[in-house]
Scaffold this motif. Structure first.
Motif, PDB file in Angstrom:
ATOM      1  N   CYS A  57      61.020  26.130 -40.493  1.00  0.00           N
ATOM      2  CA  CYS A  57      59.790  25.800 -41.363  1.00  0.00           C
ATOM      3  C   CYS A  57      58.484  26.275 -41.232  1.00  0.00           C
ATOM      4  CB  CYS A  57      59.657  24.182 -40.791  1.00  0.00           C
ATOM      5  SG  CYS A  57      59.014  24.148 -39.119  1.00  0.00           S
ATOM      6  N   VAL A  58      58.588  27.624 -41.376  1.00  0.00           N
ATOM      7  CA  VAL A  58      57.406  28.649 -41.456  1.00  0.00           C
ATOM      8  C   VAL A  58      57.694  29.729 -42.224  1.00  0.00           C
ATOM      9  CG1 VAL A  58      58.248  29.851 -39.456  1.00  0.00           C
ATOM     10  CG2 VAL A  58      55.750  29.709 -39.822  1.00  0.00           C
ATOM     11  N   ARG A  59      56.488  30.137 -42.857  1.00  0.00           N
ATOM     12  CA  ARG A  59      56.580  31.276 -43.843  1.00  0.00           C
ATOM     13  C   ARG A  59      55.306  31.932 -43.685  1.00  0.00           C
ATOM     14  NH1 ARG A  59      60.171  31.701 -47.615  1.00  0.00           N
ATOM     15  NH2 ARG A  59      58.816  33.206 -48.908  1.00  0.00           N
ATOM     16  N   LEU A  60      55.445  33.483 -43.444  1.00  0.00           N
ATOM     17  CA  LEU A  60      54.357  34.166 -43.272  1.00  0.00           C
ATOM     18  C   LEU A  60      53.984  35.103 -44.636  1.00  0.00           C
ATOM     19  CD1 LEU A  60      55.146  35.582 -39.980  1.00  0.00           C
ATOM     20  CD2 LEU A  60      53.768  33.561 -40.481  1.00  0.00           C
ATOM     21  N   THR A  61      52.798  35.499 -44.452  1.00  0.00           N
ATOM     22  CA  THR A  61      52.325  36.322 -45.862  1.00  0.00           C
ATOM     23  C   THR A  61      51.822  37.892 -45.448  1.00  0.00           C
ATOM     24  OG1 THR A  61      49.963  35.437 -45.976  1.00  0.00           O
ATOM     25  CG2 THR A  61      51.629  34.368 -47.067  1.00  0.00           C
ATOM     26  N   GLU A  62      51.390  38.559 -46.496  1.00  0.00           N
ATOM     27  CA  GLU A  62      50.810  39.871 -45.832  1.00  0.00           C
ATOM     28  C   GLU A  62      49.591  39.812 -45.167  1.00  0.00           C
ATOM     29  OE1 GLU A  62      49.456  43.894 -48.022  1.00  0.00           O
ATOM     30  OE2 GLU A  62      50.821  42.392 -49.260  1.00  0.00           O
ATOM     31  N   ALA A  63      48.881  38.524 -45.192  1.00  0.00           N
ATOM     32  CA  ALA A  63      47.793  38.412 -44.542  1.00  0.00           C
ATOM     33  C   ALA A  63      47.933  38.185 -43.016  1.00  0.00           C
ATOM     34  CB  ALA A  63      47.265  37.121 -45.168  1.00  0.00           C
ATOM     35  N   ASP A  64      49.231  38.039 -42.739  1.00  0.00           N
ATOM     36  CA  ASP A  64      49.609  37.798 -41.275  1.00  0.00           C
ATOM     37  C   ASP A  64      50.165  39.174 -40.646  1.00  0.00           C
ATOM     38  OD1 ASP A  64      49.150  34.624 -41.365  1.00  0.00           O
ATOM     39  OD2 ASP A  64      50.931  34.964 -42.390  1.00  0.00           O
ATOM     40  N   TYR A  65      50.157  40.312 -41.438  1.00  0.00           N
ATOM     41  CA  TYR A  65      50.376  41.319 -40.824  1.00  0.00           C
ATOM     42  C   TYR A  65      49.327  41.728 -39.840  1.00  0.00           C
ATOM     43  CZ  TYR A  65      51.142  46.514 -41.054  1.00  0.00           C
ATOM     44  OH  TYR A  65      51.236  47.846 -40.430  1.00  0.00           O
TER      45      TYR A  65
ATOM     46  N   ALA B 263      63.133  24.388 -34.236  1.00  0.00           N
ATOM     47  CA  ALA B 263      63.980  25.299 -33.881  1.00  0.00           C
ATOM     48  C   ALA B 263      65.460  25.080 -33.223  1.00  0.00           C
ATOM     49  CB  ALA B 263      63.184  26.369 -33.080  1.00  0.00           C
ATOM     50  N   VAL B 264      65.142  23.926 -32.502  1.00  0.00           N
ATOM     51  CA  VAL B 264      66.281  23.398 -31.825  1.00  0.00           C
ATOM     52  C   VAL B 264      67.331  23.064 -32.872  1.00  0.00           C
ATOM     53  CG1 VAL B 264      67.235  21.473 -30.435  1.00  0.00           C
ATOM     54  CG2 VAL B 264      65.037  22.388 -30.050  1.00  0.00           C
ATOM     55  N   HIS B 265      66.839  22.709 -33.997  1.00  0.00           N
ATOM     56  CA  HIS B 265      67.735  22.074 -35.174  1.00  0.00           C
ATOM     57  C   HIS B 265      68.313  23.362 -36.301  1.00  0.00           C
ATOM     58  CE1 HIS B 265      67.500  17.894 -33.420  1.00  0.00           C
ATOM     59  NE2 HIS B 265      66.055  18.116 -33.673  1.00  0.00           N
ATOM     60  N   SER B 266      67.520  24.349 -35.938  1.00  0.00           N
ATOM     61  CA  SER B 266      67.819  25.648 -36.819  1.00  0.00           C
ATOM     62  C   SER B 266      69.664  25.950 -36.683  1.00  0.00           C
ATOM     63  CB  SER B 266      66.785  26.605 -36.614  1.00  0.00           C
ATOM     64  OG  SER B 266      67.264  27.258 -35.413  1.00  0.00           O
ATOM     65  N   ARG B 267      69.872  26.757 -37.782  1.00  0.00           N
ATOM     66  CA  ARG B 267      71.180  27.324 -37.637  1.00  0.00           C
ATOM     67  C   ARG B 267      71.638  28.307 -36.415  1.00  0.00           C
ATOM     68  NH1 ARG B 267      73.524  31.863 -41.739  1.00  0.00           N
ATOM     69  NH2 ARG B 267      72.666  32.987 -39.873  1.00  0.00           N
ATOM     70  N   ASP B 268      70.624  29.112 -36.133  1.00  0.00           N
ATOM     71  CA  ASP B 268      70.848  30.222 -35.025  1.00  0.00           C
ATOM     72  C   ASP B 268      70.817  29.395 -33.493  1.00  0.00           C
ATOM     73  OD1 ASP B 268      71.536  31.990 -36.930  1.00  0.00           O
ATOM     74  OD2 ASP B 268      69.532  33.037 -36.897  1.00  0.00           O
ATOM     75  N   HIS B 269      70.363  28.347 -33.589  1.00  0.00           N
ATOM     76  CA  HIS B 269      70.133  27.772 -32.401  1.00  0.00           C
ATOM     77  C   HIS B 269      71.543  27.697 -31.421  1.00  0.00           C
ATOM     78  CE1 HIS B 269      68.161  25.570 -29.035  1.00  0.00           C
ATOM     79  NE2 HIS B 269      69.124  24.678 -28.911  1.00  0.00           N
TER      80      HIS B 269
END
Length: 320
Positions: A113-121, A154-160
């Protein structure tokens, strides 16, 4: 956030746009430097280079540990499937994805549930080793509530439980023993450039003073005391156990003293016997005859007689 915006702006400048300011370095003793490059330089690398993108999510934390140690920030990292610590992210195939799109795709699998942009570089570095990899790093400041929501998601994500064993928070404090907190955390094993990126972000974002980072790194490089020395210190510097040969020495000396005492007693007894009067010689002679009599009787017994023959001998009657 201002530091991140400045780094993103520097990274976006083309090579011919004028003199670029020098890129910041880590400068912490004991940590090898990685070669920095701008985002523009990284994008101009040939097809033989791979690109990895990772992100540090953090939030100001006003909490106090034990009511007296300020936590300052909550910084998220991951325990990976291989037992190494790292940041959320992974490799991005530049043929199909931009850096941010590829990073968000991986973050969706691990965090959800998070999305980053170029401003976070934040920065890019060339990695050491036989593989030609440029490591891109992003940082996003959140509120503590938003960060906690990501930890739950993160506990409920696919990779956990598969590629990601769980999220961990980085302790940014150092306890009085100079090891508890950040120094002990830095003593763990990190994947790739994760340890360098953590220290670099903490410095660039002014989250930990540079001298405190240097002290934490130096503490992890000091040789640890052997367990025997620590046990001796816990018992008040108790003396070390003596070797077995030293313990055996007193026993040997005691045996020698006992033998010497027996020899002295025997010599004294012989001297007293020599000083007896002549009257005592007769009793001594009688005693010698009595002692010799059994031997003579035994010599007169026929060969081959055993205990039964001796038992059949008549018993002498007592004299009146």
């Amino acid at each position: 956030m201002a530091a991140m915006g400045a780094m993103a702006a520097v990274g976006a400048l083309p090579a011919g746009a004028g003199a670029l300011p020098p890129l910041p370095t880590l400068g912490v003793p004991g940590v090898p430097e990685l070669k920095p490059l701008t985002r523009y330089e990284a994008m101009r690398l040939g097809p033989g280079w791979s690109h990895s993108c990772h992100a540090m999510l953090y939030a100001p934390n006003p909490g106090m540990l034990f009511g007296r140690i300020p936590l300052r920030y909550a910084v998220l990292m991951q325990m990976r499937f291989d037992g190494l610590l790292g940041f959320p992210g992974g490799f991005v195939d530049r043929r199909y994805w931009s850096l941010e799109d590829g990073l968000n795709r991986v973050l969706g699998l691990g965090l959800g549930c998070v999305r980053l942009t170029e401003a976070d570089y934040l920065c890019s570095h060339l990695t050491e080793g036989p593989h030609r990899v440029v490591a891109h790093f992003y940082a996003r400041q959140l509120t503590l509530e938003e960060l906690h929501t990501i930890e739950i998601s993160a506990v409920h994500s696919r990779d956990h439980g598969l590629e990601v064993m769980g999220m961990v928070r980085v302790p940014l404090y150092t306890q009085k023993d100079r090891m508890g907190g950040l120094p002990n955390f830095l003593g763990n094993s990190f994947v790739g450039t994760a340890k360098f990126q953590l220290l670099f972000a903490l410095k660039i974002l002014n989250m930990v003073p540079e001298e405190k980072l240097a002290e934490a790194v130096a503490a992890t490089q000091k040789p640890k005391k052997p367990a025997v020395d620590q046990a001796a210190g816990a018992t008040g510097n108790a003396p070390a156990a003596k070797p077995a040969n030293e313990l055996a020495a007193p026993a040997k000396t005691g045996n020698e003293l006992a033998d010497r005492a027996e020899n002295q007693a025997a010599a004294q007894a012989a001297a007293e016997a020599a000083e007896q009067p002549a009257a005592g010689l007769e009793s001594g002679a009688v005693a010698e005859q009595l002692a010799a009599a059994p031997a003579a009787v035994a010599a007169e017994q026929p060969a081959g007689l055993g205990a039964d023959a001796v038992a059949e001998q008549p018993v002498a009657e007592p004299m009146e």
